[in-house]
Design an enzyme around this catalytic site. Structure first.
Site, short mmCIF file in Angstrom:
data_model
loop_
_atom_site.label_atom_id
_atom_site.label_comp_id
_atom_site.label_asym_id
_atom_site.label_seq_id
_atom_site.Cartn_x
_atom_site.Cartn_y
_atom_site.Cartn_z
N GLU A 1 42.79 38.30 44.21
CA GLU A 1 42.04 37.15 44.75
C GLU A 1 40.60 37.37 44.32
O GLU A 1 39.93 38.26 44.85
CB GLU A 1 42.14 37.10 46.28
CG GLU A 1 43.56 37.18 46.85
CD GLU A 1 44.39 35.92 46.65
OE1 GLU A 1 43.83 34.92 46.14
OE2 GLU A 1 45.59 35.94 46.96
N CYS B 1 33.37 33.59 48.53
CA CYS B 1 34.05 33.29 47.26
C CYS B 1 34.17 31.78 47.11
O CYS B 1 34.25 31.25 46.02
CB CYS B 1 35.41 33.95 47.21
SG CYS B 1 36.39 33.61 48.68
P1 NAP Z 1 33.73 44.08 44.30
O1 NAP Z 1 32.44 44.68 43.95
O2 NAP Z 1 34.62 43.63 43.20
O3 NAP Z 1 34.49 45.14 45.23
C1 NAP Z 1 35.72 44.85 45.84
C2 NAP Z 1 36.40 46.13 46.24
O4 NAP Z 1 36.82 46.86 45.07
C3 NAP Z 1 35.51 47.10 47.01
O5 NAP Z 1 36.28 47.73 48.02
C4 NAP Z 1 35.10 48.10 45.95
O6 NAP Z 1 34.70 49.34 46.48
C5 NAP Z 1 36.40 48.20 45.17
N1 NAP Z 1 36.31 48.77 43.82
C6 NAP Z 1 35.25 48.75 42.97
N2 NAP Z 1 35.58 49.37 41.81
C7 NAP Z 1 36.87 49.78 41.93
C8 NAP Z 1 37.77 50.49 41.08
N3 NAP Z 1 37.43 50.88 39.86
N4 NAP Z 1 39.02 50.74 41.53
C9 NAP Z 1 39.41 50.35 42.75
N5 NAP Z 1 38.59 49.68 43.61
C10 NAP Z 1 37.34 49.40 43.20
O7 NAP Z 1 33.53 42.80 45.25
P2 NAP Z 1 32.53 42.62 46.46
O8 NAP Z 1 31.14 42.58 45.96
O9 NAP Z 1 32.86 43.55 47.56
O10 NAP Z 1 32.96 41.16 46.96
C11 NAP Z 1 32.48 39.98 46.37
C12 NAP Z 1 33.46 39.40 45.38
O11 NAP Z 1 34.72 39.17 46.00
C13 NAP Z 1 33.02 38.06 44.85
O12 NAP Z 1 33.28 37.99 43.48
C14 NAP Z 1 33.90 37.09 45.60
O13 NAP Z 1 34.08 35.85 44.98
C15 NAP Z 1 35.17 37.85 45.71
N6 NAP Z 1 36.01 37.35 46.80
C16 NAP Z 1 37.15 36.65 46.52
C17 NAP Z 1 37.92 36.12 47.54
C18 NAP Z 1 39.18 35.34 47.29
O14 NAP Z 1 39.94 35.15 48.23
N7 NAP Z 1 39.44 34.87 46.09
C19 NAP Z 1 37.51 36.30 48.85
C20 NAP Z 1 36.35 37.03 49.11
C21 NAP Z 1 35.61 37.55 48.07
P3 NAP Z 1 33.11 49.72 46.55
O15 NAP Z 1 32.49 48.76 47.51
O16 NAP Z 1 33.15 51.11 47.06
O17 NAP Z 1 32.59 49.58 45.15
#
Ligand code: NAP
Ligand code: MG
Length: 524
Positions: free
Chosen positions: A288, A322
């Site tokens: 997602e 998002c």
């Molecule tokens: P993010 O930076 O992509 O991080 C998401 C999760 O992935 C965090 O727990 C992060 O941990 C982890 N992560 C990072 N690198 C990883 C790796 N190499 N392997 C495994 N896990 C890893 O996203 P965010 O900044 O938290 O959230 C914002 C994003 O989420 C936006 O792009 C938003 O659009 C999207 N989003 C989508 C939806 C949907 O339903 N489509 C809903 C909400 C948000 P760390 O924090 O420790 O880096």
């Protein structure tokens, strides 16, 4: 609480008074007990790591909310082993018993609504109603998964009988859990987007490991306690913390993971998708991802409604949804009138400590988002026209947090890269269009396809639903142009670069993603 009031993102604008008094009481209790050291939960035990990290409030970085464990590769493997060990008993438990345990967890989340909501407001920077909404949605997502399991009677279906002579055939289709499921969640809806996938994975008989974002370990710890206290057997639910690029990556690279739900950015999600594909066989990967969600306003729109819906979706949670309405396309004849309204409403939004009742916009989540905002604003100021906002707030109480003013921009060249990139901040860009076909061409010309909204006539709405490339679409909605989905009402998921499964969470087709099918043929 007043029995008749049901909190959702569509109803949260006018809550009963009691909701505020209970939030204030929980906030006072929470503030009196900040700064504890929180363990991971692995195999039912509290597990501490040698390295820790601090979780600070984005509204005031002097405030340490708690200390958390910097889990490493070893903890990833421990958690997966615990989940593996718990799988046989959990998956063979009658599904009715799993449903009962998960309903208990949902009830505990409701009971702790204000406590978790207060922590959420301080940790993420959400205003109080957004924070309570996230928590309430979590309980409803889990309940929706339980309801689907019941409605489908555990997904056991009699198939046709082979037309054999001299034998009787029975064929049964059974959906069965995959095994160990990994849930990696983002900072912006930390309980709903951990608890929702977790609930679906668990009720279908998988055991789980959940890894929250580094910005939001606290509220997910409070969620994990609800699962634990509901009485899930040890090892069925494991909660680990630490950096995505270390413990997260170790989880992704392990052959012990049978399926994953990742919610987060496009870049990390696609990396996980590719890394996960290196296993011995293909495993289910529910992604997602981000959005770049358009709102279209036609010459026939109710402009008051359009303005209210757009502002709520552009700036709710500081634009860090998002589903945020980050692009606005307005037909020429109503452009000036609507833009004046949008600017007016934006100027009236109250920014400040998000736990306060009067505040609509809190801080952005962390320093890196704060710096991004300043970088984007410089670019937008140079290439477009900033209609309102464009400043970070640094005076007085604002000086210790990441406060950014809500920003509207127009006159940005249509080929500028910020029309296509997700900024994830309180910034929306506005364009004047000559026709609705032009608006639709722009709306669809991005890699994302999450949510979209229109304000216009019935005829125009019909055209919009037919042409728009997005998983969640809204028409003429003052509660939010592109935001505010609720399980069972608006199942949530994206097309194109916004998702991988093509099926929306909190809807009819979601739970099946967590199980593989087995056919039982028996000849008598
Ligand atoms: P993010 O930076 O992509 O991080 C998401 C999760 O992935 C965090 O727990 C992060 O941990 C982890 N992560 C990072 N690198 C990883 C790796 N190499 N392997 C495994 N896990 C890893 O996203 P965010 O900044 O938290 O959230 C914002 C994003 O989420 C936006 O792009 C938003 O659009 C999207 N989003 C989508 C939806 C949907 O339903 N489509 C809903 C909400 C948000 P760390 O924090 O420790 O880096
Ligand atoms: Mg923090």
């Amino acid at each position: 609480m007043a029995e008749a009031f049901k909190l959702t993102y569509a109803t949260m604008f006018n809550p009963p008074e009691e909701l505020h008094t209970r939030f204030d009481a929980a906030l006072a209790d929470t503030k009196a007990a900040l700064g504890k050291d929180y363990a991971m939960i692995i195999d039912g035990k509290e597990v501490f790591a040698s390295e820790k990290f601090e979780d600070r409030s984005p509204a005031n970085t002097d405030v340490v909310l708690g200390t958390f464990q910097k889990g490493d590769e070893k903890h990833a493997h421990q958690a997966l082993a615990a989940a593996r060990k718990a799988f046989p008993v959990w998956s063979h438990m009658p599904w009715q018993e799993r449903v009962a345990l998960l309903r208990k967890a949902a009830d505990l989340i409701d009971e702790r609504l204000f406590k978790i909501g207060a922590a959420m407001s301080m940790e993420v920077g959400k205003n109080r109603m957004e924070a309570l909404g996230d928590v309430a949605e979590t309980a409803d997502l889990i309940r929706y998964a339980c309801y689907q399991m019941e409605k489908n009677q555990g997904f056991v279906v009699e198939m046709g009988r082979d037309p054999l002579v001299g034998y009787t055939a029975t064929n049964t289709s059974v959906l069965r859990p995959y095994g160990v499921w990994l849930v990696v969640s983002p900072f912006n809806f930390p309980t709903a987007l951990t608890g929702g996938p977790a609930g679906a994975a668990l009720v279908t008989g998988n055991t789980i490991v959940m890894k929250p974002a580094t910005d939001t370990p606290w509220v997910v710890r409070l969620l994990a306690e609800c699962f634990r206290d509901a009485g899930l057997p040890d090892g069925v639910m494991n909660y680990v913390t630490g950096p995505g690029r270390t413990i997260g990556q170790a989880l992704i690279e392990s052959p012990e993971v049978d399926g994953v739900t990742f919610t987060g950015s496009y870049d990390v999600g696609m990396k996980i998708f590719r890394d996960f594909a290196n296993g011995r066989w293909a495993r289910p990967t529910i992604l997602e991802l981000g959005g770049k969600n358009p709102g279209i306003v036609t010459r026939n729109a109710d402009l008051e409604r359009a303005a209210v819906g757009i502002i709520r979706s552009a700036f709710g949670l500081q634009g860090q949804k998002c589903s945020a309405c980050s692009r606005i396309y307005i037909e020429e004849p109503v452009y000036d009138k609507l833009v004046t309204k949008l600017v007016d409403m934006t100027n009236k939004l109250v920014i400040g400590d998000p736990t306060e009742r009067s505040v609509y916009l809190g801080p952005v989540v962390n320093k890196s988002a704060y710096l991004d905002y300043q970088r984007f604003i410089a670019d937008l100021g140079e290439n477009g026209r900033i209609l309102t906002g464009g400043k970070v707030l640094t005076e007085g109480a604002f000086s210790k947090g990441y406060f950014c003013s809500p920003t509207l921009v127009d006159d940005l060249p249509m080929d500028h890269h910020l029309w296509k990139e997700e900024m994830f901040l309180p910034i929306s860009t506005i364009a004047k269009v000559k026709s609705l076909d032009e608006a639709m061409a722009y709306a669809n010309d991005v890699s994302y396809g999450l949510t979209a909204g229109i304000y216009g006539s019935d005829e125009e709405v019909k055209w919009f639903f037919d042409k728009i490339e997005a998983g969640v679409t809204y028409a003429n909605r003052p509660q939010g142009a592109t935001t505010g989905a609720w399980p069972g009402f608006q199942p949530f998921g994206g097309w194109k670069g916004s998702g991988s499964s093509g099926k929306n969470a909190g809807g009819y087709y979601y739970l099946q993603l967590y199980m593989h099918e087995q056919i039982h043929t028996l000849i008598r």
